[in-house]
Design an enzyme around this catalytic site. Structure first.
Site, PDB file in Angstrom:
ATOM      1  N   LYS A   1      46.015  14.811 -69.616  1.00 22.32           N
ATOM      2  CA  LYS A   1      44.995  15.214 -68.640  1.00 22.32           C
ATOM      3  C   LYS A   1      43.976  14.088 -68.481  1.00 22.32           C
ATOM      4  O   LYS A   1      43.594  13.444 -69.470  1.00 22.32           O
ATOM      5  CB  LYS A   1      44.321  16.502 -69.140  1.00 22.32           C
ATOM      6  CG  LYS A   1      43.380  17.164 -68.147  1.00 22.32           C
ATOM      7  CD  LYS A   1      42.821  18.478 -68.711  1.00 22.32           C
ATOM      8  CE  LYS A   1      41.926  19.183 -67.691  1.00 22.32           C
ATOM      9  NZ  LYS A   1      41.380  20.457 -68.220  1.00 22.32           N
TER      10      LYS A   1
ATOM     11  N   SER B   1      41.578  24.497 -64.850  1.00 23.48           N
ATOM     12  CA  SER B   1      41.470  23.131 -64.381  1.00 23.48           C
ATOM     13  C   SER B   1      42.667  22.250 -64.752  1.00 23.48           C
ATOM     14  O   SER B   1      42.865  21.206 -64.124  1.00 23.48           O
ATOM     15  CB  SER B   1      40.195  22.502 -64.941  1.00 23.48           C
ATOM     16  OG  SER B   1      40.288  22.315 -66.326  1.00 23.48           O
TER      17      SER B   1
ATOM     18  N   SER C   1      41.093  27.197 -68.748  1.00 21.59           N
ATOM     19  CA  SER C   1      41.735  26.056 -68.073  1.00 21.59           C
ATOM     20  C   SER C   1      43.082  25.619 -68.640  1.00 21.59           C
ATOM     21  O   SER C   1      43.771  24.809 -68.026  1.00 21.59           O
ATOM     22  CB  SER C   1      40.798  24.850 -68.076  1.00 21.59           C
ATOM     23  OG  SER C   1      39.816  24.992 -67.110  1.00 21.59           O
TER      24      SER C   1
END
Lengths: 493, 95
Positions: free
Chosen positions: A79, A159, A183
């Site tokens: 990420k 997210s 998330s």
């Protein structure tokens, strides 16, 4: 020859060890898969083929010498929130334009120490603020799943939308993600992947761009429960560079798989049966209870009375911490600078141009609730409510409940550009209604695929555990996975 | 509680985010929506409840007061938009 990207981490690990495949071959397969798919899915914001192939080559040498680590030669996506030395790290924000850190986050360093290979950086909501991956400066990620008979593009959740989409579309063997309010777990549910947010303090936060420090926690998104267990084992550590990282040994999570559920008590919280919940989700939840009961667990009704206050309390605590954490993006030390009349104007213009709408909104809310005269009414009150939310969980665990089974999302994946959600931030925030309590209480939470809805889209179930009892979640999730099976999207990209 | 346009502009100033008149108007609606949503916390009785300060009951680690890192000024400023001899450059702040 089978497509190497179809191998789970556990399968690839065995074949790499026996030298049936090489790390370079495996990495090349993923790089070509990314090449073919990323234009359509937008899961990666930066692909690092040179780094990947160099790391894979080094892995092959170690494997040949019989010195491979736990993840030797396994290609992973990271990420964009994690600092990776010399490599694109921008939290999917314009304000970090061009930022290439001179240091490596502890979690990613742990993965490289175990032999993993970096394929690139994954798209996400800007600074991890969002539930649909639409707030990214790099544009939305497209969910590899589509409703049956429909061509509409769906969100992968957020997210960690890039992480979930890349894992589901087999553009990496597994991915790192972070979870501040859901998330990891919500995108995992939207893509039929497995995600775990471990107990607060289990993974070091060092080198992860901070959003809300008392809630942020890193964890993996993987194709199945076993892969998630393998990844977490290498990601977790005690770290002197994060004062909230906890000094407890990291167990062998994989060893928990296959253990019996006999005698376990699974709590079903009545407050999670919310108004307007789709019947399908209710049915899936009941199905989950039946599977666990068949496996020997006892199902008990429980009450977590402060559940409904978790979301409003979160939308005070998280923005407050964010407004403080994001003060560092000022056009002086890194990233974007927009010149102004004087230094204050330079700050204001830089932040106006560099932050997206959702991030600005949260900084403003945070600044307001912390401002003179409002601190007690908002922030202090929310932190007291948080104590009550945590106490709810402590009460049921004290009464003998081993884990809690709950829904994970109020629906399956929704469309990109959903007008109703875009028009009202609070509606989007309600996406996290089932996940946020876990962050507020610092507990581990796991999302496991449990079925498809009438549109053919994935739905997940959530397991919530006692602090540092991730093993219980893995063994319970494994039972659900055995009963439900695993799910993959049809390739259209 | 709700915010008016003047408050929105004051908060934007405190947040060091430049906003146009139009943006301030829009944000006023959004912020009031969120503040209205969190208003439901007023139903909760928190008398005699301690605010949470740490989610896990851990004692803060201490370490010896010694220099363990540093001497890397070039790395620290490497990503800055403007530097000179390992200093950050900013617009003039004194007349």
């Amino acid at each position: 020859m089978t497509d190497l990207t179809s191998l789970t981490i556990a399968d690839a690990r065995d074949r790499l060890k026996s030298r049936a495949i090489s790390a370079v071959e495996l990495t090349e397969s993923y790089l070509s898969a990314i090449d073919a798919a990323n234009g359509a899915l937008n899961a990666y914001v930066a692909v690092t083929p040179d780094t990947a192939l160099a790391m894979a080559k080094a892995s092959d040498e170690r494997l040949a010498a019989g010195k491979g680590g736990a993840l030797e030669g396994i290609p992973l996506g990271v990420k964009d929130l994690f600092a990776t030395e010399g490599i694109h790290t921008q939290a999917a924000s314009h304000i970090l334009d061009g930022f290439k850190p001179k240091y490596e986050s502890t979690v990613t360093q742990n993965l490289w120490n175990a032999g993993a290979v970096l394929l690139g950086k994954l798209n996400m909501d800007e600074f991890a603020m969002g539930s649909s991956n639409e707030s990214s400066y790099y544009g939305p990620v497209v969910n590899p799943w589509k409703a049956e008979g429909s061509d509409e593009k769906l969100v992968p959740g957020g997210s960690s939308g890039g992480s979930a989409a890349a894992v589901a579309a087999r553009l990496c063997a597994g991915a790192t993600a972070t979870d501040t309010g859901g998330s990891i777990r919500q995108p995992a549910a939207f893509t039929a992947t497995v995600g775990i947010k471990p107990t607060y303090g289990r993974c070091s936060r060092w080198g992860i761009a901070a959003f809300a420090s008392s809630l942020d926690q890193a964890g993996p998104i993987a194709r199945d429960v076993r892969d998630a267990a393998i990844l977490l084992k290498s990601m977790a550590s005690v770290d002197l560079k994060d004062s909230t990282s906890v000094d407890l040994p990291v167990p062998d999570y994989e060893a928990a798989l296959g253990q019996s559920l006999k005698g376990m008590k699974i709590g079903i919280p009545k407050e999670y049966r919310v108004e307007g919940m789709p019947e399908e989700i209710e049915k899936l939840w009941a199905q989950g209870m039946a599977w666990l009961k068949d496996a020997g667990a006892e199902i008990v009704d429980i009450s977590l009375p402060h559940t409904k206050y978790a979301l409003p309390a979160y939308y005070i605590v998280a923005p407050a911490e964010a407004s403080s954490n994001l003060a560092r993006y000022d056009g002086v030390r890194y990233g974007l600078r927009v010149e102004g009349r004087d230094i204050a104007d330079m700050y204001e213009q830089t932040r106006a141009a560099g932050f997206g709408r959702e991030v600005k909104r949260r900084i403003m809310i945070g600044t307001y609730v912390l401002s003179a005269g409002y601190y007690d009414a908002y922030y202090l009150k929310a932190q007291k409510v948080r104590t009550l939310i945590k106490r709810d969980f402590e009460t049921v665990f004290h009464a003998g409940v081993d884990a809690i089974l709950a829904p994970i999302t109020p629906s399956s994946a929704f469309a990109i550009g959903d007008k109703e959600l875009a028009a009202d931030p609070v509606k989007m925030y309600l996406q996290d209604v089932f996940t946020i309590t876990v962050n507020m209480a610092g507990l581990p939470g796991l999302s496991v695929p449990a079925g498809l809805d009438h549109k053919g889209l994935p739905l997940g179930l959530q397991l919530i555990g006692k602090p540092f009892e991730e093993e219980t979640l893995f063994k319970t999730a494994h039972v659900i996975e055995q009963a439900a099976g695993t799910f993959s999207p049809k390739v259209w990209w | 509680m709700s915010v008016d346009l003047a408050t929105v502009k004051r908060v934007a100033r405190l947040s060091r985010i430049a906003v146009t008149e139009e943006e301030a108007e829009r944000m006023m609606g959004e912020l009031n929506g969120i503040l209205g949503f969190v208003e439901q916390l007023s139903e909760v009785d928190v008398s005699d409840v301690e605010p949470m300060t740490s989610v896990t009951p851990i004692r803060m680690r201490e370490r010896s007061d010694a220099v363990t890192d540093g001497d890397k000024a070039a790395a620290v400023v490497a990503n800055a938009p403007a530097t000179d001899q390992n200093f950050f450059l900013v617009p003039k702040v004194v007349e």
